[in-house]
Each structure stands twice: as C-alpha cells, then as structure tokens.
Write a protein that holds these residues in place. Structure first.
Motif, PDB file in Angstrom:
ATOM      1  N   ALA A  34       0.830  -1.210   0.000  1.00 32.48           N
ATOM      2  CA  ALA A  34       0.000   0.000   0.000  1.00 32.48           C
ATOM      3  C   ALA A  34       0.860   1.254   0.000  1.00 32.48           C
ATOM      4  N   VAL A  35       1.889   1.277   0.846  1.00 31.01           N
ATOM      5  CA  VAL A  35       2.777   2.433   0.921  1.00 31.01           C
ATOM      6  C   VAL A  35       3.535   2.620  -0.390  1.00 31.01           C
ATOM      7  N   GLY A  36       4.078   1.521  -0.932  1.00 36.16           N
ATOM      8  CA  GLY A  36       4.832   1.605  -2.179  1.00 36.16           C
ATOM      9  C   GLY A  36       3.970   2.020  -3.350  1.00 36.16           C
ATOM     10  N   MET A  37       2.715   1.543  -3.375  1.00 29.88           N
ATOM     11  CA  MET A  37       1.789   1.914  -4.443  1.00 29.88           C
ATOM     12  C   MET A  37       1.453   3.403  -4.376  1.00 29.88           C
ATOM     13  N   LEU A  38       1.144   3.906  -3.194  1.00 29.83           N
ATOM     14  CA  LEU A  38       0.837   5.330  -3.054  1.00 29.83           C
ATOM     15  C   LEU A  38       2.044   6.189  -3.436  1.00 29.83           C
ATOM     16  N   ASN A  39       3.224   5.755  -3.026  1.00 33.55           N
ATOM     17  CA  ASN A  39       4.451   6.464  -3.391  1.00 33.55           C
ATOM     18  C   ASN A  39       4.614   6.520  -4.912  1.00 33.55           C
ATOM     19  N   ALA A  40       4.330   5.395  -5.577  1.00 32.95           N
ATOM     20  CA  ALA A  40       4.440   5.337  -7.040  1.00 32.95           C
ATOM     21  C   ALA A  40       3.396   6.225  -7.709  1.00 32.95           C
ATOM     22  N   PHE A  41       2.172   6.223  -7.187  1.00 33.47           N
ATOM     23  CA  PHE A  41       1.115   7.055  -7.770  1.00 33.47           C
ATOM     24  C   PHE A  41       1.470   8.541  -7.680  1.00 33.47           C
ATOM     25  N   TYR A  42       1.957   8.957  -6.517  1.00 27.04           N
ATOM     26  CA  TYR A  42       2.341  10.372  -6.377  1.00 27.04           C
ATOM     27  C   TYR A  42       3.490  10.722  -7.322  1.00 27.04           C
ATOM     28  N   ALA A  43       4.459   9.820  -7.434  1.00 29.00           N
ATOM     29  CA  ALA A  43       5.589  10.081  -8.335  1.00 29.00           C
ATOM     30  C   ALA A  43       5.122  10.181  -9.783  1.00 29.00           C
ATOM     31  N   LEU A  44       4.169   9.322 -10.156  1.00 30.36           N
ATOM     32  CA  LEU A  44       3.655   9.357 -11.520  1.00 30.36           C
ATOM     33  C   LEU A  44       2.924  10.671 -11.802  1.00 30.36           C
ATOM     34  N   LYS A  45       2.340  11.239 -10.772  1.00 27.01           N
ATOM     35  CA  LYS A  45       1.688  12.536 -10.901  1.00 27.01           C
ATOM     36  C   LYS A  45       2.689  13.694 -10.868  1.00 27.01           C
ATOM     37  N   GLY A  46       3.970  13.369 -10.598  1.00 22.63           N
ATOM     38  CA  GLY A  46       4.972  14.418 -10.478  1.00 22.63           C
ATOM     39  C   GLY A  46       4.902  15.148  -9.153  1.00 22.63           C
ATOM     40  N   LYS A  47       4.345  14.499  -8.123  1.00 24.06           N
ATOM     41  CA  LYS A  47       4.199  15.114  -6.812  1.00 24.06           C
ATOM     42  C   LYS A  47       5.054  14.376  -5.784  1.00 24.06           C
ATOM     43  N   TYR A  48       5.461  15.111  -4.746  1.00 26.01           N
ATOM     44  CA  TYR A  48       6.243  14.519  -3.665  1.00 26.01           C
ATOM     45  C   TYR A  48       5.343  14.277  -2.464  1.00 26.01           C
ATOM     46  N   ALA A  49       5.426  13.099  -1.900  1.00 30.17           N
ATOM     47  CA  ALA A  49       4.695  12.780  -0.667  1.00 30.17           C
ATOM     48  C   ALA A  49       5.710  12.356   0.381  1.00 30.17           C
ATOM     49  N   ASP A  50       5.729  13.041   1.522  1.00 31.04           N
ATOM     50  CA  ASP A  50       6.707  12.697   2.559  1.00 31.04           C
ATOM     51  C   ASP A  50       6.270  11.428   3.295  1.00 31.04           C
ATOM     52  N   LYS A  51       7.134  10.970   4.201  1.00 25.61           N
ATOM     53  CA  LYS A  51       6.906   9.687   4.854  1.00 25.61           C
ATOM     54  C   LYS A  51       5.626   9.682   5.682  1.00 25.61           C
ATOM     55  N   LYS A  52       5.365  10.776   6.380  1.00 28.05           N
ATOM     56  CA  LYS A  52       4.155  10.821   7.204  1.00 28.05           C
ATOM     57  C   LYS A  52       2.899  10.792   6.336  1.00 28.05           C
ATOM     58  N   LYS A  53       2.910  11.508   5.242  1.00 29.61           N
ATOM     59  CA  LYS A  53       1.751  11.512   4.353  1.00 29.61           C
ATOM     60  C   LYS A  53       1.494  10.111   3.808  1.00 29.61           C
ATOM     61  N   LEU A  54       2.546   9.414   3.405  1.00 25.06           N
ATOM     62  CA  LEU A  54       2.387   8.056   2.882  1.00 25.06           C
ATOM     63  C   LEU A  54       1.868   7.106   3.954  1.00 25.06           C
ATOM     64  N   ALA A  55       2.414   7.216   5.172  1.00 26.08           N
ATOM     65  CA  ALA A  55       1.945   6.356   6.257  1.00 26.08           C
ATOM     66  C   ALA A  55       0.486   6.642   6.588  1.00 26.08           C
ATOM     67  N   ASP A  56       0.136   7.924   6.724  1.00 26.82           N
ATOM     68  CA  ASP A  56      -1.238   8.297   7.067  1.00 26.82           C
ATOM     69  C   ASP A  56      -2.231   7.811   6.014  1.00 26.82           C
ATOM     70  N   GLU A  57      -1.878   8.005   4.745  1.00 32.92           N
ATOM     71  CA  GLU A  57      -2.814   7.636   3.682  1.00 32.92           C
ATOM     72  C   GLU A  57      -2.900   6.123   3.515  1.00 32.92           C
ATOM     73  N   ALA A  58      -1.809   5.406   3.792  1.00 33.46           N
ATOM     74  CA  ALA A  58      -1.864   3.940   3.731  1.00 33.46           C
ATOM     75  C   ALA A  58      -2.745   3.396   4.860  1.00 33.46           C
ATOM     76  N   ILE A  59      -2.658   3.997   6.042  1.00 24.82           N
ATOM     77  CA  ILE A  59      -3.531   3.601   7.152  1.00 24.82           C
ATOM     78  C   ILE A  59      -4.990   3.851   6.773  1.00 24.82           C
ATOM     79  N   TYR A  60      -5.258   5.022   6.232  1.00 25.16           N
ATOM     80  CA  TYR A  60      -6.635   5.358   5.819  1.00 25.16           C
ATOM     81  C   TYR A  60      -7.122   4.393   4.734  1.00 25.16           C
ATOM     82  N   LEU A  61      -6.262   4.092   3.784  1.00 27.42           N
ATOM     83  CA  LEU A  61      -6.615   3.192   2.690  1.00 27.42           C
ATOM     84  C   LEU A  61      -6.997   1.815   3.212  1.00 27.42           C
ATOM     85  N   GLU A  62      -6.147   1.236   4.057  1.00 31.80           N
ATOM     86  CA  GLU A  62      -6.378  -0.140   4.499  1.00 31.80           C
ATOM     87  C   GLU A  62      -7.452  -0.245   5.573  1.00 31.80           C
TER      88      GLU A  62
END
Length: 333
Positions: A108-136
């Motif tokens: 989940a974390v790696g997928m979100l990281n890849a999606f943000y990168a594909l959009k050309g956006k940076y997501a820091d570690k806390k944002k990725l952790a928070d959104e992965a928790i929300y996702l799952e």
C-alpha cells in the motif's frame, strides 16, 4: 515509468497495542525494524492500443475498462482516492505475502508512493503512512493496527508511540556495533504457512476485553527492550529472553495467534539453544524469528532444517522511488 522499493518490517515488541481501539484508551508502542527484503511496485500509464484501460499484475492479472471493475480492493480504492486512470501496475516481492511481515501495508505504501511520483508530486513519509492507514483501515475496512504502514514508510529501527492524538516515530538510539550484533543474533525461518492478517485479527478480537492485561504488559516490555538496546553496558542476550516473554504473552491474546505446529517448531528452536523468539505478525503462520547466540546458531538451524532459513540485514531507508522515467501523457477525451 515509476518503480518503488518498500521494505518489509520485523516487529519485536508491542504488537497489538497499535490497534486503534486499544491505544486510544490505553496508549501503545511498538519496537520494530525494517530489513533488506522488499516489495516493488512498477507503475506507468497504459498506451492506448488496447481494449482495456487498466492492467494489473500481482498474484493474478486484471484487465479492466473502469476502475470500479478492479477486484483488488487496495488498488481500486487507491486509484479512486488519488484519481488515477489508464495504468499498468505490476507487483513483485522478495518474500511471500500473508506471512507476518506487513507485506500488504508495504504494498500500500509503495503503491501510493508510485502514484504520487507518476503525478509528479512529492509525498513525505508521514503523508504516505497516514494515507496507507486510511486506505487499508477505512476504505478497505481491513482489521489491523497502524504499525505496518508506518514502518514501511519510515524505515529503520524505531519505537513508534501511539496515543489519542495519533503517533510519533522515534529512532532507537543504539551504537552501530550493538545494532550489528543484534542483527547477527537473529535467525529467521519461513514456516510455510500463510494467512490473511485481517482474518487473524478478527478471530482474535473475540473476547478482546480479556486480553487488555496482557497487552498492557506487552506495552511495558517496549520500555524494557528500548532501555536494553540503548545501554551498551547491559547484556544484549536479555533481548532474546524478553522476546520469549512477549511471545508467551502474545499467545494469550487470541486463539488464532499460534497453532500446535508453530508451538512445536518454537519449542524445537528453544531446545536447540535459542534464548527466545516469536512468530512475526498477527499470528497463525508466516515467519519465526529466534534470538540465538553465535555458538548455538548451527544447532538451531539444524533443528529448523525442514524450514527455509532467510538471512537478512536491517535497513533504514523506508519506501523510495528507485526508477523514474518522465513521460508525456495526454488523457483520453
């Protein structure tokens, strides 16, 4: 094209206290590390030459024309959450899924990281952790705690504290030599049994009021283990004995934590010279880790000869983009 590399985690102490219904009331803490076994998520925009708009490859292959048709709940909900379309996504991993290493959360974390990168956006570690928790936990409604997503996003040997306001990540202060010795004294074996963590969590939720006392004691062991690691004058072998203690407590928190086969394997390892150990993850299968002094390690490996031995090294990076190829993408009208 984007490729992310996200580590798996090894939880030592405090597992179960990262469940929201527990830590909101009592507080929680986990002592864990990530190590050099990873999952890889490869994402790119799908060329328009096909009669489907999204292709997914994990343990199965999906080809769909609409995001709502995606069967994989995490991928479907993540794509909807970040408004992703027309993708080819592939998943690979160094170790099997459903094995107690937080593999679904690392994905989940790696997928979100890849999606943000594909959009050309940076997501820091806390944002990725928070959104992965929300996702799952929210979007996919999967039972479980918060530690796996945080460990995968941040990486390293950490104490993660949980309270009514959320969480904080505190790197464990330990000398490089002592950290290396700890790493070298841990042996990991694959039991061959896999299971869905959320299923185990649901089974173990039965009678959860009765396990609060055990979880509180498991929480106190996080303090003991952290002090032990930080104090270079203390006996590091006590870490192994604490693992044995926390595993015995963990077994009391639910009927699905262990099985007779796992109990027999653990007993064999202890009789061969391990000072302690535990089953990684929610329980029911996956990987066994033992703390073993160097002179006893061959004996323990011989006792576990029917299992696959997995050498590993601690790592500190957390999830990261390891390949980025910019592309010009024009969405369909």
């Amino acid at each position: 094209m984007i490729i992310t590399e996200t580590p798996f985690r090894m939880s030592f102490f405090g597992g179960g206290t990262d469940m929201e219904d527990f830590f909101r009331e009592y507080g929680g803490a986990v002592l864990s590390t990530t190590f050099d076994k990873y999952c890889y998520v490869n994402v790119r925009h799908l060329p328009r030459f096909f009669d489907y708009s999204t292709e997914l490859s994990y343990s199965k292959t999906e080809r769909v024309t609409d995001v709502e048709q995606i069967q994989h709940p995490a991928i479907r909900n993540a794509m909807k959450m970040l408004d992703m379309h027309e993708l080819r996504l592939t998943y690979e991993a160094d170790l099997p899924a459903r094995s107690g290493l937080g593999t679904s959360s690392s994905f989940a974390v790696g997928m979100l990281n890849a999606f943000y990168a594909l959009k050309g956006k940076y997501a820091d570690k806390k944002k990725l952790a928070d959104e992965a928790i929300y996702l799952e936990r929210e979007l996919c409604q999967e039972a479980g705690g918060w530690q796996d997503q945080i460990a995968a996003a941040y990486g390293g040997l950490n104490r993660i504290n949980f309270n009514a306001d959320g969480y904080e990540v505190c790197p464990v202060i330990i000398s490089p030599e002592r950290k290396k010795r700890l790493n070298n004294n841990l042996l990991m074996f694959f039991t061959g049994f896999t299971r869905f963590s959320s299923d185990v969590q649901k089974q173990n939720a039965i009678g959860k009021a009765d396990k609060v006392m055990q979880l509180k004691e498991m929480l106190s062991l996080v303090d003991d283990a952290e002090r032990l690691l930080a104090d270079r004058d203390s006996d590091l072998d006590e870490f192994g004995r604490l693992l044995d203690h926390t595993w015995k407590l963990k077994r009391q928190t639910g009927s699905a934590v262990s099985t007779s086969n796992i109990d027999n394997l653990y007993e064999k390892g202890m009789k061969a010279g391990a000072l302690g150990g535990k089953l990684l993850g929610a329980g029911g299968g996956g990987f066994l880790v033992f703390y073993v002094q160097p002179e006893k390690q061959e004996s323990v490996k011989l006792a576990m000869e029917d299992l696959m031995y997995i050498p590993f090294e601690f790592e500190d990076s957390g999830t990261r983009v390891i390949h980025y190829t910019p592309e010009i993408y024009i969405p369909k009208e």
